[in-house]
Design a protein around this motif. Structure first.
Motif, short mmCIF file in Angstrom:
data_model
loop_
_atom_site.label_atom_id
_atom_site.label_comp_id
_atom_site.label_asym_id
_atom_site.label_seq_id
_atom_site.Cartn_x
_atom_site.Cartn_y
_atom_site.Cartn_z
N SER A 137 -5.54 0.70 -10.16
CA SER A 137 -6.44 0.44 -9.03
C SER A 137 -5.80 0.92 -7.73
N ALA A 138 -6.61 0.95 -6.67
CA ALA A 138 -6.10 1.39 -5.37
C ALA A 138 -4.91 0.54 -4.95
N VAL A 139 -5.00 -0.75 -5.20
CA VAL A 139 -3.88 -1.67 -4.97
C VAL A 139 -3.50 -2.27 -6.32
N PRO A 140 -2.48 -1.72 -6.98
CA PRO A 140 -2.09 -2.24 -8.31
C PRO A 140 -1.69 -3.72 -8.22
N TRP A 141 -2.00 -4.45 -9.29
CA TRP A 141 -1.69 -5.88 -9.29
C TRP A 141 -1.42 -6.35 -10.71
N VAL A 142 -0.76 -7.50 -10.80
CA VAL A 142 -0.52 -8.14 -12.08
C VAL A 142 -0.52 -9.64 -11.85
N ALA A 143 -1.11 -10.37 -12.79
CA ALA A 143 -1.17 -11.83 -12.71
C ALA A 143 -0.39 -12.44 -13.86
N THR A 144 0.47 -13.39 -13.54
CA THR A 144 1.22 -14.12 -14.56
C THR A 144 0.92 -15.61 -14.43
N ALA B 19 0.82 -1.21 0.00
CA ALA B 19 0.00 0.00 0.00
C ALA B 19 0.85 1.26 0.00
N GLU B 20 1.96 1.25 0.76
CA GLU B 20 2.79 2.46 0.83
C GLU B 20 3.45 2.74 -0.52
N LEU B 21 3.74 1.70 -1.28
CA LEU B 21 4.30 1.90 -2.61
C LEU B 21 3.24 2.37 -3.59
N ALA B 22 2.04 1.84 -3.42
CA ALA B 22 0.94 2.24 -4.31
C ALA B 22 0.64 3.72 -4.20
N ALA B 23 0.97 4.31 -3.06
CA ALA B 23 0.73 5.74 -2.86
C ALA B 23 1.83 6.60 -3.45
N ASP B 24 2.87 5.99 -3.96
CA ASP B 24 4.01 6.71 -4.52
C ASP B 24 3.85 6.83 -6.03
N PRO B 25 3.65 8.05 -6.56
CA PRO B 25 3.44 8.21 -8.01
C PRO B 25 4.61 7.66 -8.84
N GLU B 26 5.84 7.83 -8.33
CA GLU B 26 7.00 7.32 -9.07
C GLU B 26 6.95 5.80 -9.17
N PHE B 27 6.57 5.16 -8.06
CA PHE B 27 6.48 3.71 -8.09
C PHE B 27 5.39 3.25 -9.05
N ARG B 28 4.27 3.95 -9.06
CA ARG B 28 3.19 3.57 -9.97
C ARG B 28 3.65 3.64 -11.42
N ARG B 29 4.43 4.66 -11.73
CA ARG B 29 4.95 4.76 -13.10
C ARG B 29 5.86 3.57 -13.40
N ARG B 30 6.68 3.22 -12.42
CA ARG B 30 7.60 2.11 -12.62
C ARG B 30 6.84 0.79 -12.77
N PHE B 31 5.82 0.59 -11.93
CA PHE B 31 5.03 -0.63 -12.00
C PHE B 31 4.26 -0.72 -13.31
N ARG B 32 3.77 0.43 -13.77
CA ARG B 32 3.06 0.45 -15.06
C ARG B 32 4.00 0.02 -16.18
N ARG B 33 5.26 0.48 -16.09
CA ARG B 33 6.24 0.06 -17.09
C ARG B 33 6.52 -1.43 -17.00
N GLU B 34 6.56 -1.94 -15.75
CA GLU B 34 6.83 -3.37 -15.55
C GLU B 34 5.78 -4.22 -16.26
N VAL B 35 4.52 -3.89 -16.03
CA VAL B 35 3.45 -4.67 -16.62
C VAL B 35 3.47 -4.54 -18.15
N SER B 36 3.66 -3.30 -18.62
CA SER B 36 3.72 -3.09 -20.07
C SER B 36 4.86 -3.86 -20.70
N ALA B 37 6.01 -3.87 -20.02
CA ALA B 37 7.16 -4.59 -20.54
C ALA B 37 6.90 -6.09 -20.59
N ALA B 38 6.36 -6.62 -19.51
CA ALA B 38 6.13 -8.06 -19.43
C ALA B 38 5.12 -8.51 -20.47
N GLU B 39 4.14 -7.67 -20.78
CA GLU B 39 3.14 -8.02 -21.79
C GLU B 39 3.75 -8.14 -23.18
#
Length: 270
Positions: A59-66, A22-42
């Motif tokens: 989402s409030a709690v970002p997630w990805v399923a592999t 949750a504390e990372l989800a509140a960090d805009p920089e982390f959200r950008r990084r996580f968005r890149r992670e999912v986009s890259a993996a796809e």
């Protein structure tokens, strides 16, 4: 980064579901990084990687399923459940890692954190997972000042120095992973030294690969040495690694159709 859960889709397919803290989800920089992670993996799909099934980075709690891969990490296999791998298994490991990196680099990405805990040992072969810090080759990534992206002992000199990275950083990491699988020790981390000592060794010392006639020997040792060259230009390409593995593996392999792993480890996986 977060927690990973075993999930099951309505039709029965199993998945590894990563929820970020949750504390990372509140960090805009982390959200950008996580968005890149999912986009890259796809963008990466192949025999040697885990497929991305779904995700929600807003989402409030970002997630990805592999896709869920039943198996042990290489780290757990070597240090816990089995031990170092025999030569024919090592050649299959080399071929699988080269295949995974070929898919990753073919999508315009660099993994940047290939290490034993990010390699799963499964019945059908090794699988590379966790594109948490993969980055597009042609894109800049905003990171916190002074942060280090990667894992000490598996990063090449240019990554430690914060220079621009290419696919050659993954080749260096491939060499460290093969050495670990063959000897049980990362080539720059013998004796579990402090992080700064590991980084110094990578920058200034030769890798510790054991005796020339030890577990890591012959063509496999030669390949690892080339992968661990201090200079990116001195390392083989992923395609060359795959070629060497294909050429050398038949002489080390067992009868056709025999599992790529030793019988006790195959039995545990089954």
């Amino acid at each position: 980064m977060g927690q990973v859960f075993l999930g099951r889709a309505p039709e029965g397919r199993l998945a590894a579901v990563k929820l970020v803290h949750a504390e990372l989800a509140a960090d805009p920089e982390f959200r950008r990084r996580f968005r890149r992670e999912v986009s890259a993996a796809e963008r990466v799909s192949g025999t040697w990687t885990a497929p991305v099934l779904a995700g929600d980075t807003s989402s409030a709690v970002p997630w990805v399923a592999t896709g869920y891969i039943p198996g042990f990490s290489l780290h757990e296999t070597v240090l816990g459940s089995y031990g170092v791998l025999p030569e024919r298994s090592l050649w299959t490991l080399a071929a699988g890692l080269a295949g995974a990196l070929g898919d990753i680099h073919g999508a315009g990405l660099v993994h940047r954190d290939l290490k034993p805990s990010n390699v799963l040992i499964a019945m059908e072969g090794p699988k590379v997972i966790d594109f948490g810090i993969a980055r597009a080759v042609d894109a800049s990534v905003a990171t916190r000042t002074g942060s280090m992206i990667g894992s000490p002992g598996h990063m090449p000199p240019e990554q430690i120095r914060g220079e621009d990275v290419t696919g050659a950083v993954d080749v260096f990491a491939l060499g460290t992973v093969l050495a670990f699988a063959a000897t049980g020790t990362a080539p720059f981390a013998a004796g579990e030294p402090a992080v700064h000592t590991v980084l110094y060794r990578v920058l200034h010392e030769e890798p510790e690969l054991g005796a020339p006639d030890g577990p890591l020997t012959g063509p496999l040792r030669d390949l690892v040495v080339r992968c661990l060259d201090k200079e990116p230009a001195g390392r083989p390409s992923v395609a060359e690694i795959a070629e060497v593995a294909a050429r050398c593996a038949p002489g080390a392999a067992g009868p056709e159709g025999e599992p790529w792993l030793p019988a006790p480890l195959t039995a545990r996986l089954e």
